[in-house]
Design a protein around this motif. Structure first.
Motif, PDB file in Angstrom:
ATOM      1  N   ILE A 268      24.368   6.229  -9.501  1.00  0.00           N
ATOM      2  CA  ILE A 268      23.061   6.078  -8.868  1.00  0.00           C
ATOM      3  C   ILE A 268      22.980   7.016  -7.671  1.00  0.00           C
ATOM      4  CG2 ILE A 268      23.834   4.166  -7.380  1.00  0.00           C
ATOM      5  CD1 ILE A 268      20.382   4.408  -9.012  1.00  0.00           C
ATOM      6  N   TYR A 269      21.804   7.566  -7.397  1.00  0.00           N
ATOM      7  CA  TYR A 269      21.649   8.533  -6.312  1.00  0.00           C
ATOM      8  C   TYR A 269      22.120   7.948  -4.986  1.00  0.00           C
ATOM      9  CZ  TYR A 269      19.302  11.390  -2.805  1.00  0.00           C
ATOM     10  OH  TYR A 269      19.028  12.156  -1.712  1.00  0.00           O
ATOM     11  N   SER A 270      21.587   6.764  -4.646  1.00  0.00           N
ATOM     12  CA  SER A 270      22.060   6.143  -3.405  1.00  0.00           C
ATOM     13  C   SER A 270      22.146   4.628  -3.551  1.00  0.00           C
ATOM     14  CB  SER A 270      21.149   6.500  -2.232  1.00  0.00           C
ATOM     15  OG  SER A 270      21.519   5.728  -1.102  1.00  0.00           O
ATOM     16  N   SER A 273      20.811   2.856  -0.356  1.00  0.00           N
ATOM     17  CA  SER A 273      19.372   2.780  -0.208  1.00  0.00           C
ATOM     18  C   SER A 273      18.805   1.709  -1.143  1.00  0.00           C
ATOM     19  CB  SER A 273      18.754   4.165  -0.428  1.00  0.00           C
ATOM     20  OG  SER A 273      17.767   4.137  -1.406  1.00  0.00           O
ATOM     21  N   MET A 307      -2.869  -7.045   6.633  1.00  0.00           N
ATOM     22  CA  MET A 307      -2.905  -5.723   6.020  1.00  0.00           C
ATOM     23  C   MET A 307      -1.665  -4.931   6.448  1.00  0.00           C
ATOM     24  SD  MET A 307      -5.571  -2.589   6.388  1.00  0.00           S
ATOM     25  CE  MET A 307      -5.207  -2.323   8.114  1.00  0.00           C
ATOM     26  N   LEU A 311       1.187  -3.384   3.991  1.00  0.00           N
ATOM     27  CA  LEU A 311       1.514  -1.956   3.904  1.00  0.00           C
ATOM     28  C   LEU A 311       2.971  -1.709   4.284  1.00  0.00           C
ATOM     29  CD1 LEU A 311      -1.774  -0.445   5.379  1.00  0.00           C
ATOM     30  CD2 LEU A 311      -1.083  -0.555   2.975  1.00  0.00           C
ATOM     31  N   VAL A 314       5.420  -1.392   1.438  1.00  0.00           N
ATOM     32  CA  VAL A 314       5.289  -0.306   0.461  1.00  0.00           C
ATOM     33  C   VAL A 314       6.456   0.682   0.510  1.00  0.00           C
ATOM     34  CG1 VAL A 314       3.815   1.579  -0.317  1.00  0.00           C
ATOM     35  CG2 VAL A 314       2.799  -0.607   0.339  1.00  0.00           C
ATOM     36  N   PRO A 315       6.898   1.127   1.709  1.00  0.00           N
ATOM     37  CA  PRO A 315       8.000   2.099   1.709  1.00  0.00           C
ATOM     38  C   PRO A 315       9.234   1.597   0.967  1.00  0.00           C
ATOM     39  CG  PRO A 315       7.007   1.995   3.881  1.00  0.00           C
ATOM     40  CD  PRO A 315       6.361   0.908   3.070  1.00  0.00           C
ATOM     41  N   ALA A 318       8.739   2.007  -2.603  1.00  0.00           N
ATOM     42  CA  ALA A 318       8.760   3.433  -2.920  1.00  0.00           C
ATOM     43  C   ALA A 318      10.188   3.977  -2.931  1.00  0.00           C
ATOM     44  CB  ALA A 318       7.902   4.196  -1.913  1.00  0.00           C
ATOM     45  N   MET A 319      11.075   3.387  -2.123  1.00  0.00           N
ATOM     46  CA  MET A 319      12.459   3.857  -2.098  1.00  0.00           C
ATOM     47  C   MET A 319      13.146   3.650  -3.451  1.00  0.00           C
ATOM     48  SD  MET A 319      13.743   2.625   1.636  1.00  0.00           S
ATOM     49  CE  MET A 319      15.456   3.146   1.476  1.00  0.00           C
ATOM     50  N   VAL A 321      11.686   3.732  -6.352  1.00  0.00           N
ATOM     51  CA  VAL A 321      11.187   4.773  -7.259  1.00  0.00           C
ATOM     52  C   VAL A 321      11.920   6.080  -6.985  1.00  0.00           C
ATOM     53  CG1 VAL A 321       9.160   6.095  -7.961  1.00  0.00           C
ATOM     54  CG2 VAL A 321       8.920   3.661  -7.418  1.00  0.00           C
ATOM     55  N   PHE A 322      12.070   6.399  -5.709  1.00  0.00           N
ATOM     56  CA  PHE A 322      12.755   7.638  -5.340  1.00  0.00           C
ATOM     57  C   PHE A 322      14.181   7.660  -5.887  1.00  0.00           C
ATOM     58  CE2 PHE A 322      15.387  10.310  -2.703  1.00  0.00           C
ATOM     59  CZ  PHE A 322      14.610  11.436  -2.529  1.00  0.00           C
ATOM     60  N   VAL A 357      -2.066  -0.794  -2.884  1.00  0.00           N
ATOM     61  CA  VAL A 357      -2.433  -0.265  -1.572  1.00  0.00           C
ATOM     62  C   VAL A 357      -3.952  -0.324  -1.386  1.00  0.00           C
ATOM     63  CG1 VAL A 357      -2.437   1.807  -0.142  1.00  0.00           C
ATOM     64  CG2 VAL A 357      -0.381   1.165  -1.386  1.00  0.00           C
TER      65      VAL A 357
END
Ligand code: HEM
Ligand SMILES: [Cu+2]
Ligand SMILES: [Cu+2]
Lengths: 508, 143
Positions: A268-270, A273, A307, A311, A314-315, A318-319, A321-322, A357
């Motif tokens: 795995i990449y990280s 993470s 809100m 939000l 979300v990061p 997203a991590m 997915v990265f 979002v």
């Protein structure tokens, strides 16, 4: 790695067993049964909405009951038990322990599910999967509503017992040579989702009891006629169920962490993470529940707070997915069936998050809230991400569990049809929402755009239905008659190196 | 993987955070503006009940299932419910507010064109929820 390759045994030996792979198998069978039951209800809904007017469902009461039981079944009787199946098979092996920490408790947690399922299905309540008062108190017909409440009560207890077991197994029973920073990400996903369950579920458990006593007329917590407040229920409900959406999705992400590096033939990449993102989601997931309530009349400040809380999560999503994309970058990927599901699932996860979002941004939510947009949004998660991850993982487990190979061509056809169908149904539902079609409606006015979008969605649903028949045939046939698998390398990845967690369970 | 530098992920996470901050700021600003009810807005009491809408104007006139308003004027809706939760919705004007028994929720709009629009209920409320619909008529001012 061998999950369970014993000589065929009579079913009652498995039913009365407390061994983790036996309980895992029971979870697997019951969750797949409910997948097909709940899925059939979805097809009925889509057939009904193919055209305005009454199609195949006689009246709105029946329709309302169908979508209520559909949602309840797939969330509580398919997604969660499926994750428990995977956890039962893998977590003890991954932490190198002989079984779950409390095997009897484990079997009990499973055996609570069938009676709960029976209550929900025999009752067939009509008050949607969130049973909002005052409708659920003053309007929803009993005994269906009461049976639903008891069913959910039982499922909640079962989830908490299961979660405690995973937490103790991982933290207390892992092999002393392993640190917590060495257990695979799939096990980390169970640790995170179990901790969320333990913190989140009791709130809903309390709300359910209050709902029941309100229905009996002995209290009025949520009944305005008795001085109560329905909004209080909404807060209690979403305090449990926004975090719960991460309970649903995190194990599926964990399954992808198992599949993607393997079929990319790379580590795995990280790893760190991945852990960080799981922990972040588990914490920040608790700061956003009222994004489901923007239209209930909350103040500007409240809306802003929730809100920001939404939000903020979300990061972390997203991590993941990265991490997946970075792992696949420049890799010698082998697109076997499990890998196709995982990659498709990530693509849909990303689109689902993007739609989320939009919901979070408060003025935009007034366009999307309680329209088909929201139905599309969360189905891209529950179907596109979670069911995709789960089905991919099922193909991945198949040779280890049965000792045989599934039919690869049929597996790929299943994926391709399901992917096309999912895009047709749920992307279209986003558009339908923008056209203003409310969710949970039995019939709709003949607005040309609504008809067109509904028809595309219904065709998509039929394509998914077809793919599931192919899947069922493949599983049943291959379990008995499939080619024998080389359990050291069933997917021909070229060597044991690619199965890093095969460390034999010392007591197997 | 240990030992390799992870700068692409840092850049990526920073971009995502910046994007979310931007979305949040824009949403905050827009919502602040839409929530400001004009002083001269006329009040219309909107009552949801299973399964129709009633509208009461300032002068006491009531309409059921239909709402007539004048173009170019601002209206403030006070949304209430007589039984279960409903949600008052004029999709074309992005008007959406839950009708919750025991509460008065407000939302406003100012129609800018003459025309007809659908009114619907967007919160599940039982048997005829699917047909809890109405019509908005935006008309030239009468004299
Ligand atoms: C990027 C992350 C996400 C964001 C920003 C997000 C945002 C939102 C928002 C704001 C809503 C409320 C929409 C409305 O009712 O108007 C919503 C609804 C929902 N979301 Fe998400 N979400 C995210 C991830 C997820 C995940 C991972 C799941 C499930 C696994 C999920 C499942 C749901 C469900 C089930 C609903 C609707 C429940 C209902 O009304 O029946 N969401 N989401
Ligand atoms: Cu949520
Ligand atoms: Cu309604």
């Amino acid at each position: 790695m061998t999950l369970e390759l014993q000589k065929p045994r009579p079913i009652w030996q498995i039913m009365f067993s407390t061994h983790h792979t036996d309980v895992g198998l029971l979870y697997l069978i019951s969750s797949l049964t409910f997948l097909f039951l709940g899925g059939s209800l979805a097809l009925a809904i889509r057939a009904e909405l193919f055209l305005p007017g009454s199609q195949i469902i006689a009246d709105s009461m029946t329709f309302n009951r169908i979508f209520t039981v559909h949602g309840t079944t797939l969330i509580f009787l398919f997604i969660i038990p499926f994750a428990s199946a995977v956890g039962n098979y893998y977590v003890p092996i991954m932490v190198r322990y002989k079984d779950m920490a409390y095997p009897k408790l484990n079997a009990i947690a499973f055996w609570m599910i069938p009676p709960a399922g029976v209550l929900i299905w025999l009752g067939f309540a009509d008050f949607t999967w969130y049973a909002t008062p005052p409708y659920s108190i003053i309007s929803a017909p009993g005994p269906a509503a009461d049976m639903w409440i008891f069913g959910l009560k039982i499922l909640g207890i079962s989830s908490v017992l299961g979660a405690l077991n995973f937490v103790v197994t991982i933290l207390k029973c892992k092999h002393p040579d392993m640190s917590i920073g060495q257990i695979p990400l799939l096990a980390w996903s169970f640790l995170s989702s179990s901790l969320i369950i333990i913190v989140a579920i009791p709130t809903f458990a309390a709300a359910l009891l209050m709902l029941l006593t309100d229905r009996l007329g002995v209290s009025g917590f949520f009944n305005p006629a008795m001085g109560g407040d329905p909004i209080a229920y909404a807060h209690l409900f979403w305090f449990t169920f926004h975090p719960e959406v991460y309970v649903l999705v995190i194990p599926a992400i964990g399954m992808m962490y198992e599949i993607i590096p393997r079929f990319s033939r790379k580590p795995i990449y990280s790893y760190n993470s991945g852990i960080f993102a799981f922990v972040m989601l588990s914490l920040v997931g608790f700061s956003s529940w009222a994004h489901h309530m923007y239209a209930t009349g909350m103040s500007f400040t409240e809306k802003t707070v929730f809100m920001v809380g939404t939000l903020a999560a979300v990061p972390a999503s997203a991590m993941h997915v990265f991490n997946f994309v970075a792992t696949m970058w420049n890799a010698r990927i082998r697109f076997s069936t499990p890998m196709m599901w995982a990659v498709g699932g990530i693509a849909l996860f990303f689109s689902a998050g993007a739609g989320g979002v939009v919901n979070s941004a408060m003025p935009l939510d007034f366009t999307t809230h309680d329209t088909y947009w929201v139905v599309g949004h969360f189905h891209l998660f529950v179907m596109g991400t979670i069911a995709f991850g789960s089905l991919g993982f099922l193909y991945y487990m198949f040779p280890y569990v049965t000792g045989r190979l599934y039919n690869e061509t049929l597996g790929k056809i299943h994926f391709i049809l399901a992917f096309i169908g999912t895009v047709l149904v749920f992307f279209t539902q986003h558009i339908l929402g923008l056209y203003g079609m409310p969710r949970r409606i039995y019939d709709y006015p003949p607005i040309p755009e609504w008809i067109a979008m509904n028809q595309i969605a219904s065709i998509g649903a039929m394509i998914i239905g077809t793919s599931m028949v192919i899947f069922l045939a493949n599983m049943i046939y291959s379990a008995g008659k499939g080619k024998l698998a080389d359990t050291d390398d069933p997917f021909g990845l070229g060597g044991k190196y690619y199965y890093p967690f095969e460390a034999k369970n010392p007591s197997h | 993987m240990s030992g390799h530098s992870n700068w692409p992920e840092w850049i990526y996470v920073t971009v995502v955070i910046a994007l979310m901050a931007w979305v949040g700021a824009e949403a905050w600003e827009a919502e602040r503006l839409v929530e400001h009810v004009p002083e001269d807005a006329k009040t219309i009491i909107v009552t949801g009940q299973q399964w129709f809408w009633t509208f009461e104007h300032e002068d006491g006139t009531k309409e059921i299932g239909e709402l007539h308003v004048e173009v170019g004027k601002a209206y403030k809706f006070e949304v209430v419910s007589k039984d279960v939760n409903h949600s008052f919705n004029i999709h074309d004007y992005v008007v959406l507010m839950d009708a919750i028994p025991g509460r008065v929720n407000t939302v406003w709009f100012a129609p800018d064109k003459v025309g007809e629009h659908d009114i619907q209920c967007r919160e599940y409320c039982g048997l005829i929820h699917y047909n809890m619909r109405g019509k908005l008529y935006v008309e030239e001012p009468s004299h």
